[in-house]
Every structure is written in structure tokens, then in C-alpha cells.
Design a protein around this motif. Structure first.
Motif, PDB file in Angstrom:
ATOM      1  N   GLY A  43       0.816  -1.207   0.000  1.00  0.00           N
ATOM      2  CA  GLY A  43       0.000   0.000   0.000  1.00  0.00           C
ATOM      3  C   GLY A  43       0.852   1.260   0.000  1.00  0.00           C
ATOM      4  N   ARG A  44       2.174   1.086   0.003  1.00  0.00           N
ATOM      5  CA  ARG A  44       3.107   2.219  -0.009  1.00  0.00           C
ATOM      6  C   ARG A  44       3.922   2.172  -1.299  1.00  0.00           C
ATOM      7  NH1 ARG A  44       3.835  -0.201   4.740  1.00  0.00           N
ATOM      8  NH2 ARG A  44       5.954  -0.818   4.225  1.00  0.00           N
ATOM      9  N   PRO A  45       3.650   3.064  -2.239  1.00  0.00           N
ATOM     10  CA  PRO A  45       4.372   3.025  -3.509  1.00  0.00           C
ATOM     11  C   PRO A  45       5.823   3.476  -3.372  1.00  0.00           C
ATOM     12  CG  PRO A  45       2.736   4.798  -3.513  1.00  0.00           C
ATOM     13  CD  PRO A  45       2.595   4.076  -2.213  1.00  0.00           C
ATOM     14  N   HIS A  46       6.712   2.621  -3.832  1.00  0.00           N
ATOM     15  CA  HIS A  46       8.136   2.972  -3.891  1.00  0.00           C
ATOM     16  C   HIS A  46       8.790   2.101  -4.954  1.00  0.00           C
ATOM     17  CE1 HIS A  46      12.052   4.405  -2.635  1.00  0.00           C
ATOM     18  NE2 HIS A  46      12.465   3.157  -2.788  1.00  0.00           N
ATOM     19  N   LEU A  47       9.538   2.729  -5.844  1.00  0.00           N
ATOM     20  CA  LEU A  47      10.276   2.013  -6.877  1.00  0.00           C
ATOM     21  C   LEU A  47      11.755   2.233  -6.663  1.00  0.00           C
ATOM     22  CD1 LEU A  47      10.465   0.385  -9.516  1.00  0.00           C
ATOM     23  CD2 LEU A  47      10.240   2.562 -10.754  1.00  0.00           C
ATOM     24  N   GLU A  48      12.477   1.153  -6.504  1.00  0.00           N
ATOM     25  CA  GLU A  48      13.931   1.199  -6.392  1.00  0.00           C
ATOM     26  C   GLU A  48      14.492   0.556  -7.654  1.00  0.00           C
ATOM     27  OE1 GLU A  48      17.158   2.663  -4.783  1.00  0.00           O
ATOM     28  OE2 GLU A  48      15.210   2.865  -3.784  1.00  0.00           O
ATOM     29  N   PHE A  49      14.842   1.397  -8.599  1.00  0.00           N
ATOM     30  CA  PHE A  49      15.287   0.949  -9.918  1.00  0.00           C
ATOM     31  C   PHE A  49      16.094   2.080 -10.523  1.00  0.00           C
ATOM     32  CE2 PHE A  49      14.047   0.826 -14.558  1.00  0.00           C
ATOM     33  CZ  PHE A  49      14.848  -0.242 -14.902  1.00  0.00           C
ATOM     34  N   ARG A  50      17.327   1.824 -10.866  1.00  0.00           N
ATOM     35  CA  ARG A  50      18.232   2.851 -11.383  1.00  0.00           C
ATOM     36  C   ARG A  50      18.756   2.443 -12.759  1.00  0.00           C
ATOM     37  NH1 ARG A  50      16.499   5.392  -7.594  1.00  0.00           N
ATOM     38  NH2 ARG A  50      17.404   5.676  -5.552  1.00  0.00           N
ATOM     39  N   PRO A  51      17.984   2.695 -13.816  1.00  0.00           N
ATOM     40  CA  PRO A  51      18.432   2.256 -15.140  1.00  0.00           C
ATOM     41  C   PRO A  51      19.731   2.916 -15.593  1.00  0.00           C
ATOM     42  CG  PRO A  51      16.539   3.699 -15.331  1.00  0.00           C
ATOM     43  CD  PRO A  51      16.714   3.407 -13.871  1.00  0.00           C
ATOM     44  N   GLU A  52      20.021   4.102 -15.066  1.00  0.00           N
ATOM     45  CA  GLU A  52      21.264   4.763 -15.470  1.00  0.00           C
ATOM     46  C   GLU A  52      22.496   3.991 -14.999  1.00  0.00           C
ATOM     47  OE1 GLU A  52      19.742   6.407 -11.646  1.00  0.00           O
ATOM     48  OE2 GLU A  52      18.833   6.200 -13.616  1.00  0.00           O
ATOM     49  N   ALA A  53      22.329   3.117 -14.024  1.00  0.00           N
ATOM     50  CA  ALA A  53      23.439   2.299 -13.531  1.00  0.00           C
ATOM     51  C   ALA A  53      23.550   0.970 -14.281  1.00  0.00           C
ATOM     52  CB  ALA A  53      23.264   2.040 -12.037  1.00  0.00           C
ATOM     53  N   TRP A  54      22.593   0.689 -15.139  1.00  0.00           N
ATOM     54  CA  TRP A  54      22.601  -0.574 -15.879  1.00  0.00           C
ATOM     55  C   TRP A  54      23.400  -0.402 -17.172  1.00  0.00           C
ATOM     56  CZ3 TRP A  54      17.342  -3.602 -15.775  1.00  0.00           C
ATOM     57  CH2 TRP A  54      16.924  -3.756 -14.447  1.00  0.00           C
ATOM     58  N   PRO A  55      24.370  -1.253 -17.435  1.00  0.00           N
ATOM     59  CA  PRO A  55      25.213  -1.110 -18.632  1.00  0.00           C
ATOM     60  C   PRO A  55      24.557  -1.704 -19.884  1.00  0.00           C
ATOM     61  CG  PRO A  55      25.933  -2.997 -17.378  1.00  0.00           C
ATOM     62  CD  PRO A  55      24.797  -2.365 -16.594  1.00  0.00           C
ATOM     63  N   VAL A  56      23.329  -1.303 -20.152  1.00  0.00           N
ATOM     64  CA  VAL A  56      22.549  -1.898 -21.237  1.00  0.00           C
ATOM     65  C   VAL A  56      22.848  -1.185 -22.550  1.00  0.00           C
ATOM     66  CG1 VAL A  56      20.209  -2.380 -22.058  1.00  0.00           C
ATOM     67  CG2 VAL A  56      20.763  -2.598 -19.628  1.00  0.00           C
ATOM     68  N   VAL A  57      22.945  -1.978 -23.604  1.00  0.00           N
ATOM     69  CA  VAL A  57      23.243  -1.459 -24.932  1.00  0.00           C
ATOM     70  C   VAL A  57      21.991  -1.554 -25.801  1.00  0.00           C
ATOM     71  CG1 VAL A  57      24.653  -1.784 -26.991  1.00  0.00           C
ATOM     72  CG2 VAL A  57      25.643  -2.172 -24.724  1.00  0.00           C
ATOM     73  N   GLY A  58      21.600  -0.433 -26.417  1.00  0.00           N
ATOM     74  CA  GLY A  58      20.534  -0.433 -27.412  1.00  0.00           C
ATOM     75  C   GLY A  58      19.130  -0.467 -26.843  1.00  0.00           C
ATOM     76  N   GLU A  59      18.225  -0.882 -27.715  1.00  0.00           N
ATOM     77  CA  GLU A  59      16.816  -1.007 -27.359  1.00  0.00           C
ATOM     78  C   GLU A  59      16.246  -2.191 -28.116  1.00  0.00           C
ATOM     79  OE1 GLU A  59      14.730   2.088 -30.443  1.00  0.00           O
ATOM     80  OE2 GLU A  59      15.388   2.887 -28.520  1.00  0.00           O
ATOM     81  N   ALA A  60      15.027  -2.552 -27.784  1.00  0.00           N
ATOM     82  CA  ALA A  60      14.361  -3.677 -28.440  1.00  0.00           C
ATOM     83  C   ALA A  60      12.981  -3.224 -28.884  1.00  0.00           C
ATOM     84  CB  ALA A  60      14.257  -4.856 -27.478  1.00  0.00           C
ATOM     85  N   GLY A  61      12.758  -3.211 -30.173  1.00  0.00           N
ATOM     86  CA  GLY A  61      11.452  -2.819 -30.691  1.00  0.00           C
ATOM     87  C   GLY A  61      11.029  -1.431 -30.270  1.00  0.00           C
ATOM     88  N   GLY A  62      11.990  -0.532 -30.114  1.00  0.00           N
ATOM     89  CA  GLY A  62      11.683   0.830 -29.698  1.00  0.00           C
ATOM     90  C   GLY A  62      11.596   1.018 -28.195  1.00  0.00           C
ATOM     91  N   VAL A  63      11.797  -0.055 -27.434  1.00  0.00           N
ATOM     92  CA  VAL A  63      11.685   0.001 -25.969  1.00  0.00           C
ATOM     93  C   VAL A  63      13.062  -0.229 -25.359  1.00  0.00           C
ATOM     94  CG1 VAL A  63      10.635  -1.077 -23.936  1.00  0.00           C
ATOM     95  CG2 VAL A  63       9.303  -0.825 -26.042  1.00  0.00           C
ATOM     96  N   ASN A  64      13.408   0.590 -24.371  1.00  0.00           N
ATOM     97  CA  ASN A  64      14.674   0.390 -23.669  1.00  0.00           C
ATOM     98  C   ASN A  64      14.425   0.341 -22.161  1.00  0.00           C
ATOM     99  OD1 ASN A  64      14.637   3.091 -22.623  1.00  0.00           O
ATOM    100  ND2 ASN A  64      15.499   3.829 -24.550  1.00  0.00           N
ATOM    101  N   HIS A  65      15.486   0.240 -21.399  1.00  0.00           N
ATOM    102  CA  HIS A  65      15.341   0.093 -19.950  1.00  0.00           C
ATOM    103  C   HIS A  65      14.842   1.375 -19.278  1.00  0.00           C
ATOM    104  CE1 HIS A  65      19.427   1.320 -20.810  1.00  0.00           C
ATOM    105  NE2 HIS A  65      19.702   1.539 -19.547  1.00  0.00           N
TER     106      HIS A  65
END
Length: 194
Positions: free
Chosen positions: A111-133
Motif C-alpha cells: 500500500g506504499r508506492p516505492h520504486l527502487e530501480f536505477r536504469p542509469e546504472a545498468w550497462p545496457v546497450v541499445g533497445e528492443a522494438g523501440g523500448v529500452n530500460h
């Protein structure tokens, strides 16, 4: 049966989404963005949910609005389908590998919204079908804020965008499946409410 249907319309998108937590599973998914459809089908299959989605968005501008608003609609439906939370498992975690990629998702239907996700720290290359991290973050932010859950998503290994995003959806699906199961009686909180 814990189920909800929501419709969300803005100047940028239109989404109709039906979510069933207790079966049957399956359902048609058509957002106009094939890779997003593929990810929602992963959520449906690995979460063992009924998930039907029909959506349209201003894809000529960017995929961002559509991806985010589908996440918002999913969060709204999840919150409604869970109701008062009586009997919920509440907490869950799941790993999902995909070739070189490994993702961990941990969540709490608190019942308490919180997102812990840091895509800028992910060493991901590119995108898939127009979608990225980064789009994944917007989907998750919509889900978390409107579903009122706490979600931590960690990339433990991987760089290829398709694998990273897909493993993320699979880990999310598996964790949601576990957390939404009815395993007890009463509300799983010392406060008496979620």
C-alpha cells in the motif's frame, strides 16, 4: 474471483485492461507496439494471470506515453483486484535468467508506492522494438504508483536490451504471482490494513 477491468484515456493514449489473479489465464494483448505486446504476454504467462490489454498511443511521437500508461492501467487494475488484501502472501521475490542476463525482482504489496530501480546504472546497450530500460522504468513507475506497491528491481548481469527488459518482465511476473496468492487469513499487516 479477484478481477478488475480499467479504462484510461488521455490526449496521448487510450488503454483498456482486464486483470484476473485467480484464473483462467491467457487473454489477448494488442497495444500497437509489438515489443510491448511481447512483454505483456511474458507477464501474463509467467505471472499465470488473465491479462487482456487493448491500447493505442501516439507512437509517432514516442513509445514513452503508451508504455507508461499501460503500466498505470495495470497498477490500477492490480489495486482493484487485490481489494482489502485479506489472505495475501504480500511479499515475494523472483529471479529470472535469460542467456547472459539475470534479474532479481523483490516486491511488497504494502500500500506504499516505492520504486527502487536505477536504469542509469545498468550497462545496457541499445533497445528492443523501440523500448529500452528507461521505458521499463516508466512502466514500473506507473505500476508502482497506481498499484501502491514497493518494488526493487536489480540487474545482476547482462547488457543486451531485449534480454534485460524481457528478464525484468519475467521476474516481475513471477514475483507478482507469488505475492498475490492467498496463503493465510486476515490482512498481512500488524496495522490491520494495507
Amino acid at each position: 474471483m479477484r478481477e478488475a477491468t480499467v479504462e484510461r484515456a488521455t490526449a496521448e493514449t487510450w488503454v483498456r485492461l482486464r486483470l484476473g489473479l485467480d484464473g483462467p489465464t491467457g487473454g489477448k494483448v494488442d497495444t500497437g507496439l509489438p515489443f510491448l505486446d511481447h512483454m505483456l504476454l511474458q507477464l501474463q504467462r509467467h505471472g499465470r494471470f488473465l491479462l487482456e490489454v487493448e491500447a493505442r498511443g501516439d507512437l509517432e511521437v514516442d513509445v514513452h506515453h503508451l508504455v507508461e500508461d499501460v503500466g498505470i492501467a495495470l497498477g490500477m487494475a492490480l489495486k482493484e483486484a487485490l481489494g482489502d488484501g485479506v489472505g495475501l502472501e504480500r511479499y515475494a521475490e523472483a529471479f529470472a535468467p535469460m542467456d547472459e542476463t539475470l534479474v532479481l525482482c523483490v516486491l511488497d504489496l504494502s500500500g506504499r508506492p516505492h520504486l527502487e530501480f536505477r536504469p542509469e546504472a545498468w550497462p545496457v546497450v541499445g533497445e528492443a522494438g523501440g523500448v529500452n530500460h528507461y521505458h521499463l522504468r516508466e512502466f514500473l513507475r506507473g505500476l508502482v504508483n497506481h498499484g501502491r506497491l514497493t518494488l526493487h528491481l536489480r540487474l545482476l548481469s547482462g547488457r543486451e536490451a531485449h534480454h534485460v527488459v524481457e528478464a525484468s518482465f519475467k521476474a516481475l511476473a513471477r514475483a507478482l504471482h507469488k505475492a498475490t496468492r492467498r496463503t493465510g487469513e486476515g490482512v498481512p499487516s500488524t496495522k490491520g490494513v494495507l
